[in-house]
Enzyme design. Structure first.
Site, mmCIF file in Angstrom:
data_model
loop_
_atom_site.group_PDB
_atom_site.id
_atom_site.type_symbol
_atom_site.label_atom_id
_atom_site.label_comp_id
_atom_site.label_asym_id
_atom_site.label_seq_id
_atom_site.Cartn_x
_atom_site.Cartn_y
_atom_site.Cartn_z
ATOM 1 N N THR A 206 8.544 -39.654 -102.548
ATOM 2 C CA THR A 206 8.169 -38.447 -101.800
ATOM 3 C C THR A 206 8.880 -37.234 -102.383
ATOM 4 O O THR A 206 8.298 -36.155 -102.542
ATOM 5 C CB THR A 206 8.546 -38.620 -100.311
ATOM 6 O OG1 THR A 206 7.828 -39.736 -99.806
ATOM 7 C CG2 THR A 206 8.233 -37.386 -99.497
ATOM 8 N N ASN B 229 7.135 -40.524 -91.967
ATOM 9 C CA ASN B 229 7.490 -41.902 -91.626
ATOM 10 C C ASN B 229 7.410 -42.731 -92.890
ATOM 11 O O ASN B 229 6.345 -43.215 -93.277
ATOM 12 C CB ASN B 229 6.548 -42.447 -90.562
ATOM 13 C CG ASN B 229 6.774 -41.771 -89.231
ATOM 14 O OD1 ASN B 229 7.731 -42.076 -88.521
ATOM 15 N ND2 ASN B 229 5.907 -40.799 -88.917
ATOM 16 N N GLU B 230 8.549 -42.861 -93.539
ATOM 17 C CA GLU B 230 8.600 -43.552 -94.827
ATOM 18 C C GLU B 230 8.582 -45.068 -94.619
ATOM 19 O O GLU B 230 8.747 -45.546 -93.485
ATOM 20 C CB GLU B 230 9.881 -43.128 -95.572
ATOM 21 C CG GLU B 230 9.947 -41.652 -95.914
ATOM 22 C CD GLU B 230 8.976 -41.240 -97.034
ATOM 23 O OE1 GLU B 230 8.035 -41.980 -97.354
ATOM 24 O OE2 GLU B 230 9.168 -40.133 -97.579
ATOM 25 N N PRO B 231 8.372 -45.838 -95.704
ATOM 26 C CA PRO B 231 8.389 -47.295 -95.584
ATOM 27 C C PRO B 231 9.613 -47.768 -94.799
ATOM 28 O O PRO B 231 10.724 -47.274 -95.007
ATOM 29 C CB PRO B 231 8.451 -47.758 -97.041
ATOM 30 C CG PRO B 231 7.732 -46.684 -97.777
ATOM 31 C CD PRO B 231 8.078 -45.406 -97.075
#
Ligand code: F6R
Length: 637
Positions: A188, A169-171
């Site tokens: 990442t 769950n990236e920014p």
């Protein structure tokens, strides 16, 4: 094993944790912490088994949970811990990604856990990296439903990415997001680049459990090890809840613990500036740390700090101990001054009461341990130069071959040169063939690895000759733990220690320099340092060891904080250039090195910036204005 120490105590309920919105526990050592987490999981599995219920575990991959899995496997083998009642759901998988690919999370989980325990294969759930694109959406809905149908996650294990991601769950991820596919953040991908042998090979997309899926877990434990996680850990624990740092959503969970090692906790207010949260017990190092911080805050040199500065910034009890800022400032100024020496091997015939190194013997035997070829000159090229000039017997020991960091193109260049000089040579012809036929993700065969090792050896020899170190004093240890052909390393073995021990016994050094790197618990640097510490333990009763001082330098990524430095070696502008030249000899690591990390500066630039910054910091504290300083911290036997 006391697992209660990581059980939820509620964040922010004590004075020193009042800035913290997530409960967290800090351990000296990530291995000890991992074992405790593994025991919490094992207890839960057993408790559920007693109740004749399934235990639903959410599992993570990456470097952080490896030791937890190892301890679970140990408990299965040695204590009969059974996983028959366990159903697992992994957080994520790259997309597209075949299970058989050694980079897949499917492969990782089987290698580290599932192949070694008695879990029922049907109870293993990992997002499918080969699902058809038009089926991904339904697959993700079904994944979430399957978790709900199983009764929800009893325990979710997490790592944290430097973007603040949990799972992938990236920014930007929404609080209510479910399992879905997602584009990976650049940072990442940079962090994953070493395992994929280059960022271009890292997938751009993954399937990840959503924030909503994760936060419904009844218990969450997040693991973070190493300095490179410290900044994001601080944001997640102390910052506002924001989609920019998805792990900050965990502030809303009422049974979540962050388990940290010292490195990862470094930026928390309570660790970084404890005097701001509670009255401190002042020792020399903490006092210096506080004064350096205060001097930076007030933009004043140490000798200009006033009673008011100390009193207004949480240090009134320190001031009471010393009567006045004037007295305290002088003590601290002298302490810093005494760290500076142009004589890293000790100054012959000088009073050494306040010098970092002793004067005798005037000519010392020195071993500089360098984890990879090049770390030596990057981190302490100026100091090596001084040691040689001042007549010490300097040995350089390269602990690993560093072969995986040589690109195929570089290897091909050397192979072709060799073939041009030895036309038709079958060995070289075969080498060129294997380089040409190498497929993406293929591990180099032994011959190619050997070629790559030789390239790095010859570069190292050239750099050392330039610094005046004779070839006979250069040692290539090729520690076996490194020789996997991939970025993931084996565990240290007796063979590694034997090689280290033999060298130390042969040279009987008066000084040892080694790289200390808190960036990650599994990095080569850390394993190299551990190999040294274990060897020293074995040799502690040797009489020469009692007369041996050990100095630690930091790797290519971080520098010591000023208060940690016990020896600072100045470099003149000419020496800065000489050091640069020595680094240039490590040509295969110049211009787009394979393992560059997310810092786009070349290694020589980082080294120069870092040494200049240390000098500027000393100068801002009121000490002399040097062009550059190399920094060391002593390790006490
Ligand atoms: C892994 C995962 C990621 C990692 C995180 C930290 O399944 O979902 O969130 O936990 O990227 O990775 P390491 O532990 O390698 O630092």
């Amino acid at each position: 094993m006391n697992i209660d120490i990581i059980k939820h105590a509620g964040a922010g309920q004590f004075e020193d944790t009042r800035f913290e919105k997530i409960h967290n526990v800090v351990f000296d050592d990530s291995l000890e912490a991992s074992k405790i987490v593994a025991h919490e999981i094992a207890d839960l599995i057993k408790e559920k088994a007693k109740q004749k219920k399934n235990c639903i575990l959410g599992l993570a991959t990456g470097s952080s949970p490896i030791d937890v899995y190892e301890e679970l496997v140990r408990m299965h083998n040695e204590e009969g811990l059974s996983f028959k009642n366990v159903i697992t759901f992994n957080l994520d998988e790259y997309y597209p990604m075949e299970k058989e690919n050694i980079q897949s999370y499917w492969y990782f989980m089987h290698e580290h856990l599932f192949n070694h325990i008695d879990i029922i294969p049907e109870n293993i759930n990992i997002p499918d990296g080969m699902i058809e694109p038009d089926e991904v959406k339904q697959f993700c809905i079904d994944y979430d439903m399957k978790i709900i149908d199983a009764g929800g996650l009893d325990f979710q294990l997490l790592g944290i990415g430097r973007t603040g991601h949990i799972g992938f769950n990236e920014p930007g991820s929404h609080y209510n997001s479910g399992t879905r596919n997602i584009t990976l953040d650049h940072i990442t991908r940079v962090d994953a680049a070493p395992s994929f042998l280059g960022i271009d090979n890292v997938p751009r997309v993954a399937i990840t459990m959503g924030i909503s899926t994760i936060r419904k877990a009844k218990r969450i434990v997040l693991l973070a090890w190493g300095l490179n996680k410290a900044a994001v850990v601080k944001k997640a624990i102390e910052g506002e809840i924001t989609s920019e740092i998805p792990s900050s959503y965990l502030q809303n969970h009422d049974n979540c613990t962050f388990v940290l090692d010292e490195g990862a906790s470094q930026e928390l207010i309570r660790v970084k500036t404890p005097w701001l949260v509670k009255p401190c017990k002042w020792n020399e190092e903490l006092t210096l740390k506080a004064a350096v911080w205060l001097s930076d805050l007030k933009q004043k040199s140490i000798l200009k700090l006033t009673d008011t500065d100390y009193n207004n910034n949480g240090m009134s009890n320190l001031l009471v101990e010393h009567n006045s800022a004037y007295n305290l400032n002088i003590i601290l100024f002298n302490k810093l001054q005494h760290t500076i020496t142009g004589w890293p091997g000790g100054k012959p015939n000088a009073d050494d009461t306040n010098r970092p190194e002793r004067k005798d013997p005037a000519q010392k035997r020195v071993i500089v341990f360098s984890p990879h070829p090049g770390d030596d000159v990057i981190s302490m090229g100026g100091t090596i130069d001084r040691l040689v000039e001042q007549g010490h017997e300097v040995h350089i020991a390269y602990q690993t071959s560093g072969n995986i960091a040589v690109s195929d193109e570089e290897a091909m260049k050397f192979a072709e040169v060799t073939l041009a000089l030895n036309e038709g040579n079958p060995v070289v012809t075969k080498l060129i063939e294997s380089l040409n036929s190498k497929k993406e993700y293929d591990i180099d065969n032994l011959e190619v690895r050997k070629l790559k090792s030789v390239i790095r050896r010859k570069e190292s020899i050239a750099a050392n000759r330039y610094l005046g170190i004779p070839d006979k004093n250069i040692h290539f240890l090729d520690l076996p733990f490194y020789e996997t052909g991939t970025p993931s390393k084996n565990k240290l073995s007796d063979e590694d220690l034997k090689i280290m021990k033999n060298l130390i016994l042969k040279i009987k050094p008066h000084q040892i320099y080694a790289s200390e790197d808190l960036a990650s618990p599994h990095s080569t640097h850390k394993l190299c340092l551990n190999s040294l510490f274990s060897t020293i333990k074995l040799l502690k009763d040797e009489s020469f060891m009692k007369d041996c001082r050990i100095w630690l330098y930091r790797g290519a990524w971080y520098e010591w904080d000023i208060h940690e430095i016990e020896m600072a070696v100045p470099m003149s502008p000419d020496q800065v250039l000489k050091k640069r030249q020595a680094i240039f000899y490590h040509q295969s690591q110049k211009d787009g090195a394979l393992f560059q990390g997310d810092d786009s500066r070349e290694f020589w630039m980082r080294a120069e910036d870092r040494n200049r910054e240390t000098a500027e910091k000393y100068n801002a504290l009121g000490l002399a204005d040097y062009a550059a300083l190399e920094a060391f911290r002593r390790y006490y036997l």
